[in-house]
Each structure stands twice: as C-alpha cells, then as structure tokens.
Design a protein around this motif. Structure first.
Motif, PDB file in Angstrom:
ATOM      1  N   VAL A 223       0.897  29.630  43.571  1.00 29.61           N
ATOM      2  CA  VAL A 223      -0.425  30.157  43.929  1.00 29.61           C
ATOM      3  C   VAL A 223      -1.237  30.406  42.660  1.00 29.61           C
ATOM      4  N   ALA A 224      -0.623  31.021  41.650  1.00 28.03           N
ATOM      5  CA  ALA A 224      -1.318  31.314  40.394  1.00 28.03           C
ATOM      6  C   ALA A 224      -1.821  30.042  39.725  1.00 28.03           C
TER       7      ALA A 224
ATOM      8  N   GLU B 288       3.605  41.251  51.151  1.00 25.38           N
ATOM      9  CA  GLU B 288       2.953  40.147  50.440  1.00 25.38           C
ATOM     10  C   GLU B 288       2.875  40.457  48.947  1.00 25.38           C
TER      11      GLU B 288
ATOM     12  N   VAL C 206       0.986  40.108  45.658  1.00 24.37           N
ATOM     13  CA  VAL C 206      -0.421  39.843  45.359  1.00 24.37           C
ATOM     14  C   VAL C 206      -0.751  39.862  43.870  1.00 24.37           C
TER      15      VAL C 206
ATOM     16  N   ASP D  63      -5.201  28.716  40.801  1.00 21.46           N
ATOM     17  CA  ASP D  63      -6.390  29.490  40.477  1.00 21.46           C
ATOM     18  C   ASP D  63      -7.363  28.609  39.681  1.00 21.46           C
TER      19      ASP D  63
ATOM     20  N   LEU E 173       4.638  32.521  44.327  1.00 16.10           N
ATOM     21  CA  LEU E 173       3.547  33.196  43.632  1.00 16.10           C
ATOM     22  C   LEU E 173       3.113  32.412  42.403  1.00 16.10           C
TER      23      LEU E 173
ATOM     24  N   ARG F  33      -4.120  37.946  42.842  1.00 15.60           N
ATOM     25  CA  ARG F  33      -4.846  37.139  43.836  1.00 15.60           C
ATOM     26  C   ARG F  33      -6.313  37.579  43.854  1.00 15.60           C
TER      27      ARG F  33
ATOM     28  N   GLU G 229      -8.623  38.135  45.999  1.00 16.31           N
ATOM     29  CA  GLU G 229      -9.069  39.171  46.932  1.00 16.31           C
ATOM     30  C   GLU G 229      -8.575  40.573  46.552  1.00 16.31           C
TER      31      GLU G 229
END
Length: 186
Positions: free
Chosen positions: A28-29, A79, A81, A32, A25, A114, A116
């Motif tokens: 992923v962050a 997941e 998120v 951004d 995570l 996230r 979305e």
C-alpha cells in the motif's frame, strides 16, 4: 515495550507472525503518489519478493535483542494505517550510504501513514514509539532522511520535532536529487 494508545489508534511493535500484514502495508505504501521519492524500493520490486523475505523481516523486528523494530498504528477494527521502522546504527560503523556513524543512533525508515489518517497526530505517535524504543536501546539520537521534493513529509517531520542537521546525500536512484538528514536529539 507495551502498546501505546493515541486517540483512535494503538501503536505497537509488530509480531513475527504478522508478516502478511507487513507485506500488505508495504505494498500500500509503495502505491502512494510520492513513493518514488519516499522509498528506495518500487511496488513491482516489493511484489516480486518471496514471502520468506517478509517472514524474515517480521521475525527480525520482533526478536529481542533486535537491531530494528517496526511499529504500526492499528485501528480498533484491526486495520493497519501507519508504520515506522527504526534501525539501530552503531558508533564506529558506516551507514547504508557509506558515511561514518559517530554515535549509537536510531535511523527511521519506511515511514507511511494512509492518506485518510494524515494530519491526525498519528505520525507523531508512531515517532514517539520508535524514539522511545531507540532510547531504550541506548541511542543518543534518532535521524531520518527526506527527499528535497517532499516538502509535505519534511513539514510533518519538523512538526514531530526533527530538525535539519545540515547533512545531505545524493542517491543514484533519485536522479541526482538530494535527501536531507533531520535529527531528533536528547
């Protein structure tokens, strides 16, 4: 603190054995588009960290008592998120920027949802969990810093109840740009 539910999400503190998900995570962050102004770490730097760093981070967050707690939002299919981390800062100490800490307080860092899942109320639910934990730790308020060039985040934080304190700091890593402190007091 037991898990909270918010719509389609479970909001809960991470467990020590979830270090790999913590790492995923975080990476992923850091991908951004505003990560360069939202975080003090780059994707490449985070990727280079040994797994032991993430193991220690997860273990530290999960232990009792703890000076930090990371909360995640998890979907029904498991997941992750979104996340926020709250650090406890002690009165009489100095914070990471060298400013005196006047009262026991929570400091929110590592905020990410996230794309979305943004605009769903998820950020407020994550903040609610972090703030509740900080209050249980005896914090008198919670604060966070937001980059002057990140109006979307500033608006989301204000919508969650944080207000400007009037304090700003300049960070070398952000080329002289300011970070504004927002607080939630009770």
């Amino acid at each position: 603190m037991s898990p909270m539910t918010s719509g389609d999400y479970v909001i809960r503190a991470i467990r020590a054995d979830e270090w790999e998900a913590v790492k995923r995570l975080r990476l992923v962050a850091l991908r951004d588009p505003v990560a360069n102004i939202a975080f003090l770490e780059t994707y490449d730097d985070a990727l280079k960290r040994p797994d032991s760093f993430y193991r220690e981070r997860a273990a530290s967050s999960a232990q009792e008592p703890s000076g930090a707690r990371q909360f995640i939002a998890e979907t029904a299919d498991g997941e992750w998120v979104g996340t926020v981390t709250v650090l406890i800062e002690e009165a009489g100490s100095t914070d990471w920027a060298g400013f005196p800490v006047e009262r026991r307080q929570g400091h929110v860092v590592g905020v990410f949802v996230r794309p979305e899942h943004r605009g769903s109320g998820l950020l407020k639910a994550l903040f609610d969990a972090g703030v509740a934990w900080a209050r249980e730790q005896g914090a008198q308020r919670v604060r966070l810093l937001v980059h002057e060039d990140n109006p979307r985040a500033r608006g989301a934080y204000r919508k969650a109840g944080f207000v400007p304190s009037g304090v700003s700091v300049q960070l070398e890593t952000h080329a002289g740009k300011r970070e504004f402190e927002l607080v939630l007091e009770w």
